[in-house]
Design a protein around this motif. Sequence first.
Motif, PDB file in Angstrom:
ATOM      1  N   ALA A 241     -88.796  36.279 -28.416  1.00 27.47           N
ATOM      2  CA  ALA A 241     -88.260  37.449 -27.786  1.00 27.47           C
ATOM      3  C   ALA A 241     -89.256  38.819 -28.214  1.00 27.47           C
ATOM      4  CB  ALA A 241     -87.037  38.020 -27.922  1.00 27.47           C
TER       5      ALA A 241
ATOM      6  N   LEU B 197     -92.744  38.048 -27.030  1.00 22.91           N
ATOM      7  CA  LEU B 197     -92.935  38.545 -25.637  1.00 22.91           C
ATOM      8  C   LEU B 197     -92.657  39.989 -25.274  1.00 22.91           C
ATOM      9  CD1 LEU B 197     -90.761  35.603 -24.036  1.00 22.91           C
ATOM     10  CD2 LEU B 197     -93.138  36.139 -23.665  1.00 22.91           C
ATOM     11  N   ALA B 198     -92.041  41.038 -25.992  1.00 27.03           N
ATOM     12  CA  ALA B 198     -91.755  42.169 -25.836  1.00 27.03           C
ATOM     13  C   ALA B 198     -93.038  42.942 -26.207  1.00 27.03           C
ATOM     14  CB  ALA B 198     -90.459  42.713 -26.563  1.00 27.03           C
TER      15      ALA B 198
ATOM     16  N   ILE C  90     -84.535  44.728 -29.701  1.00 25.35           N
ATOM     17  CA  ILE C  90     -84.843  43.411 -29.398  1.00 25.35           C
ATOM     18  C   ILE C  90     -84.824  42.510 -30.694  1.00 25.35           C
ATOM     19  CG2 ILE C  90     -86.372  41.483 -28.233  1.00 25.35           C
ATOM     20  CD1 ILE C  90     -87.008  43.747 -26.064  1.00 25.35           C
TER      21      ILE C  90
ATOM     22  N   GLY D 192     -76.034  46.342 -17.795  1.00 21.51           N
ATOM     23  CA  GLY D 192     -75.864  45.092 -18.665  1.00 21.51           C
ATOM     24  C   GLY D 192     -74.632  44.096 -18.425  1.00 21.51           C
ATOM     25  N   LEU D 193     -75.073  43.103 -17.949  1.00 17.09           N
ATOM     26  CA  LEU D 193     -74.063  42.105 -17.488  1.00 17.09           C
ATOM     27  C   LEU D 193     -73.874  41.188 -18.375  1.00 17.09           C
ATOM     28  CD1 LEU D 193     -75.117  41.726 -13.999  1.00 17.09           C
ATOM     29  CD2 LEU D 193     -73.471  43.185 -14.587  1.00 17.09           C
ATOM     30  N   SER D 194     -72.703  40.499 -18.758  1.00 11.79           N
ATOM     31  CA  SER D 194     -72.514  39.613 -19.661  1.00 11.79           C
ATOM     32  C   SER D 194     -72.940  38.183 -19.157  1.00 11.79           C
ATOM     33  CB  SER D 194     -70.586  39.360 -19.876  1.00 11.79           C
ATOM     34  OG  SER D 194     -70.171  40.605 -20.358  1.00 11.79           O
ATOM     35  N   ASP D 195     -72.985  38.161 -17.997  1.00 18.45           N
ATOM     36  CA  ASP D 195     -73.526  36.513 -17.501  1.00 18.45           C
ATOM     37  C   ASP D 195     -75.123  36.230 -18.251  1.00 18.45           C
ATOM     38  OD1 ASP D 195     -73.915  34.286 -15.676  1.00 18.45           O
ATOM     39  OD2 ASP D 195     -75.392  35.676 -14.997  1.00 18.45           O
ATOM     40  N   ILE D 196     -75.886  37.366 -18.388  1.00 17.00           N
ATOM     41  CA  ILE D 196     -76.971  36.879 -19.035  1.00 17.00           C
ATOM     42  C   ILE D 196     -76.904  36.640 -20.403  1.00 17.00           C
ATOM     43  CG2 ILE D 196     -78.225  38.007 -17.238  1.00 17.00           C
ATOM     44  CD1 ILE D 196     -77.304  39.906 -20.397  1.00 17.00           C
TER      45      ILE D 196
ATOM     46  N   SER E 110     -79.379  34.059 -22.458  1.00 19.44           N
ATOM     47  CA  SER E 110     -80.790  34.144 -22.198  1.00 19.44           C
ATOM     48  C   SER E 110     -81.548  35.270 -23.126  1.00 19.44           C
ATOM     49  CB  SER E 110     -80.894  34.265 -20.707  1.00 19.44           C
ATOM     50  OG  SER E 110     -80.861  35.683 -20.327  1.00 19.44           O
ATOM     51  N   MET E 111     -82.546  35.666 -22.932  1.00 22.95           N
ATOM     52  CA  MET E 111     -83.416  36.410 -23.606  1.00 22.95           C
ATOM     53  C   MET E 111     -82.938  37.959 -23.192  1.00 22.95           C
ATOM     54  SD  MET E 111     -87.087  35.208 -24.111  1.00 22.95           S
ATOM     55  CE  MET E 111     -87.618  33.722 -25.345  1.00 22.95           C
ATOM     56  N   THR E 112     -82.385  37.895 -21.990  1.00 20.44           N
ATOM     57  CA  THR E 112     -82.037  39.213 -21.313  1.00 20.44           C
ATOM     58  C   THR E 112     -80.871  39.967 -22.358  1.00 20.44           C
ATOM     59  OG1 THR E 112     -82.460  38.423 -19.264  1.00 20.44           O
ATOM     60  CG2 THR E 112     -81.166  40.493 -19.256  1.00 20.44           C
TER      61      THR E 112
ATOM     62  N   VAL F 266     -82.946  42.011 -24.485  1.00 22.80           N
ATOM     63  CA  VAL F 266     -83.393  43.128 -23.741  1.00 22.80           C
ATOM     64  C   VAL F 266     -82.553  44.119 -23.403  1.00 22.80           C
ATOM     65  CG1 VAL F 266     -84.875  43.541 -21.649  1.00 22.80           C
ATOM     66  CG2 VAL F 266     -85.390  41.378 -22.962  1.00 22.80           C
ATOM     67  N   ASN F 267     -81.124  43.728 -22.946  1.00 25.78           N
ATOM     68  CA  ASN F 267     -80.114  44.761 -22.772  1.00 25.78           C
ATOM     69  C   ASN F 267     -80.038  45.706 -24.019  1.00 25.78           C
ATOM     70  OD1 ASN F 267     -79.618  43.741 -20.413  1.00 25.78           O
ATOM     71  ND2 ASN F 267     -77.720  42.781 -20.690  1.00 25.78           N
TER      72      ASN F 267
ATOM     73  N   HIS G 135     -83.188  48.078 -24.243  1.00 26.47           N
ATOM     74  CA  HIS G 135     -83.008  49.066 -23.009  1.00 26.47           C
ATOM     75  C   HIS G 135     -82.013  50.301 -23.485  1.00 26.47           C
ATOM     76  CE1 HIS G 135     -84.636  46.328 -19.941  1.00 26.47           C
ATOM     77  NE2 HIS G 135     -85.641  46.887 -20.325  1.00 26.47           N
TER      78      HIS G 135
ATOM     79  N   MET H  75     -82.630  39.973 -14.434  1.00 28.01           N
ATOM     80  CA  MET H  75     -82.794  41.253 -15.147  1.00 28.01           C
ATOM     81  C   MET H  75     -82.795  42.517 -14.489  1.00 28.01           C
ATOM     82  SD  MET H  75     -85.926  39.834 -17.650  1.00 28.01           S
ATOM     83  CE  MET H  75     -85.493  40.166 -19.244  1.00 28.01           C
TER      84      MET H  75
ATOM     85  N   SER I 130     -79.059  43.047 -14.467  1.00 27.39           N
ATOM     86  CA  SER I 130     -78.581  43.523 -15.847  1.00 27.39           C
ATOM     87  C   SER I 130     -79.182  44.918 -16.005  1.00 27.39           C
ATOM     88  CB  SER I 130     -79.107  42.474 -16.834  1.00 27.39           C
ATOM     89  OG  SER I 130     -77.975  42.653 -17.926  1.00 27.39           O
TER      90      SER I 130
ATOM     91  N   PHE J 228     -89.982  36.129 -20.268  1.00 31.23           N
ATOM     92  CA  PHE J 228     -88.669  36.489 -20.348  1.00 31.23           C
ATOM     93  C   PHE J 228     -87.729  35.591 -19.569  1.00 31.23           C
ATOM     94  CE2 PHE J 228     -90.000  40.266 -22.797  1.00 31.23           C
ATOM     95  CZ  PHE J 228     -89.316  39.953 -23.898  1.00 31.23           C
ATOM     96  N   THR J 229     -86.551  34.917 -20.209  1.00 26.32           N
ATOM     97  CA  THR J 229     -85.721  34.266 -19.456  1.00 26.32           C
ATOM     98  C   THR J 229     -84.562  35.222 -19.268  1.00 26.32           C
ATOM     99  OG1 THR J 229     -84.560  33.447 -21.569  1.00 26.32           O
ATOM    100  CG2 THR J 229     -86.242  32.167 -20.391  1.00 26.32           C
TER     101      THR J 229
ATOM    102  N   ARG K 292     -69.196  36.590 -14.682  1.00 25.78           N
ATOM    103  CA  ARG K 292     -69.372  37.364 -15.479  1.00 25.78           C
ATOM    104  C   ARG K 292     -70.660  38.526 -14.949  1.00 25.78           C
ATOM    105  NH1 ARG K 292     -65.642  38.141 -19.115  1.00 25.78           N
ATOM    106  NH2 ARG K 292     -66.944  39.673 -20.400  1.00 25.78           N
TER     107      ARG K 292
END
Lengths: 443, 443
Positions: A47, A50-51, A84, A190-194, A197-199, A202-203, A206, B183, B186, B222-223, B233
């Motif tokens: 992560a 990539l960032a 991150i 920011g959503l829990s669904d992600i 994943s790497m998001t 990222v959240n 952010h 992304m 989110s 990024f995933t 969610r």
Amino acid sequence: VIAATTALAQFIVSARPQDVPAAMRHEARRALLNWLGCAIGGAHTPAVDLALDAMREFSGPPSATVINRGVRLDVPNTALVNGIGSSTLDFDDTHLRTVIHPTVPVASAALALAEQRSASGAELMHAFILGVEAECKVGNAISPEHYDAGWHVTSTCGVIGAAAACSRLLGLDARQTAFAIGMAASQASGLSDILGSMTRMVNMGHAARNGFLAAWYAARGFTSSDRALEAPRGFANAFTTHADWSRLVDHLGAPWELAANAYKPYPCGIVVHPVLDGCLQLRAAHGLRAETIDRVELLVNPLVIRIMGNPAPADGLRSKVSAEHCTAVALMTGAAGVEAFTDAMVHDPAVAALRARVVLQACTGVSADAATVVVVLQDGTRHETHVAHARGSTELPLSDRDLEDKFRALLRWGRSGADADALIATIWRLDELADVGVLARAG
Amino acid sequence: VIAATTALAQFIVSARPQDVPAAMRHEARRALLNWLGCAIGGAHTPAVDLALDAMREFSGPPSATVINRGVRLDVPNTALVNGIGSSTLDFDDTHLRTVIHPTVPVASAALALAEQRSASGAELMHAFILGVEAECKVGNAISPEHYDAGWHVTSTCGVIGAAAACSRLLGLDARQTAFAIGMAASQASGLSDILGSMTRMVNMGHAARNGFLAAWYAARGFTSSDRALEAPRGFANAFTTHADWSRLVDHLGAPWELAANAYKPYPCGIVVHPVLDGCLQLRAAHGLRAETIDRVELLVNPLVIRIMGNPAPADGLRSKVSAEHCTAVALMTGAAGVEAFTDAMVHDPAVAALRARVVLQACTGVSADAATVVVVLQDGTRHETHVAHARGSTELPLSDRDLEDKFRALLRWGRSGADADALIATIWRLDELADVGVLARAG
């Protein structure tokens, strides 16, 4: 309507270091020690690679340091990448009441800005304490309905905490600080669904970057709302079905939310921690060897199955939310540190075989920080233990020594050349540090 | 559950330029002409000055242009500042069904990226059309409940549209595009409470920047989630009480949402536009002079009073949402262009005096694009007109000629040295343009 936004702004502007009890100041040092270890340990992960790859060309002149990478970026990008990096191992702290991971957004933003400004340890610490207070008190006001609606609460509240800390470091007045809170609230996302994943990381990054920018915009003269939290078309109405701002305005600094902060002994989903305590106890007590185990029966709170029931995780990242993997690797190796959650460990045939023999049973009578672990051997022998409170829970907090050991292990994992003992000593005396840049450049 | 995220991603990847009817391609040119005028006209406003002041030190090496400012920044910061600049006059377009201002987030991101890549006019136009389609179809799926909950819908849906356009420009595959949507979802943010402050423009800029970054992150590996829109969610559950993803998956490109795009003849709240038509008609027909007017009676849809009932706006920014100010200045000056909403105009004693004599009366029987205007003179004469459909509404769209005139006026307002006629001609032949950089560098 309670004027939460201006009350919070006024608190951030006026709270004095001497108003914070010594115990809370020590808790801040513990939180920062834990966070810096996570950041150093997580610095060489995909992560962060990539960032850096994605953002390096979008950074202005360098003024802050990406921890343990020898790379310098501008303040917002440093906040982003350190956010991150310090969350990627999922080993950071937890405000148990809200499930906010409080330190990552606040410290990632505050340290980047503090380094750029050559702020002192005392300044950083006070801004950090206020940022966490803002973040968690906002979280208290909108929990649990906010999280239940699918929001990644560390990200949505973290941006406000980061804005609060940076507002204080920038010396904003009450009006500017209210605007900073408003601009943070209008960036909250920011959503829990992600989360798988790497998001997820990222959240967190952010939240740190956007919180800094909210304070920065306010400092440069951008206007916002001074009632963004409580307005009819504001934060609470959009983000939750139920808000109680008295939980914020009546309790700023009373008690301080850092008092409710918890540190993980294992870098995986917190609900499985009592299981890991039990597995490690049984293994040590009976000299268990994986190849003699027929099956493992876990009696757990239903949350464990809902959040972490996953007998076949696809990779290291997802193994952190697999109760079966955690159990298998702890019994197999006698540990559940960062090395337990690599892709290689997930694909190890012996671990996979043991994972398949872990049976989860939900019991509403088992509290969230408790579990019963039963290991049944091939010869029929049963070993059983009940864990009443997990290590790292409110009832059984990690000691300073535990946190130091964790810090040292994280420095090794992050291939850091830093002197762990010297860094630990620096953080225990953070109030005396003249320039926090030494922390940012550690690793 | 409808797989909205992957359906949208697949559409963005596979839609071909020749699938877009000629009328829609022309509407895209109209939208971009209108947007570029707004960006050029808004370039010398306090919001853009502040944005450049705040962000210049946080930009990487320049590769894109801040319109009409002679400043070059990196792609994300250019997207941010142009998003602020093109929305600051509140003169951009409106997707009436959702109240999304579709072009600002999508075009600000897409043009910055297209300039950096020296993309052709045809590439930019196709990416733009797909971005607006994604943005407005997501908006359709969650409207009106989403907006009613207090969300700044242009920001929350705009980030997804910007991500879609940039994904196409970057040539992402379907999996990457789904991750980019995830992304973006989110990062979706923005509260209506701040619409009266500069944070309105900042939200638009963030939507553009964050949408670009979502696509950029996905391009770099990024995933995310491939069901972020519809997951339990995910986006819909968090952002609205009711979502209908069939409105998206069953209607991608059928019809294209650009067909429902509207352009403002006046740079102020759209609900007062029929009133302005009526005022200007009466003034021209009867040679009205402000000093002879006793009072003005407006029979309007209740929305006008709820959104724009404000007899004493504090400054130019807030005068754009004051029905009384709009009415007074139109009757006083015979126009309601950008010059009608300056601080100086707000504080003009004659305008203030006339503002105080505007009487609003709500009537549920009056549709949102209609109004009755009655001007009563001091000698008792009554002049009355009924406007059935406002200029710029679906029933009475602005002509190409209207848009050209608006563009020229905006270039004058923005003190642009550009050749307006040449730029207009370039945009009407956008498909033939080899490198869109000429648009970005206009002004």
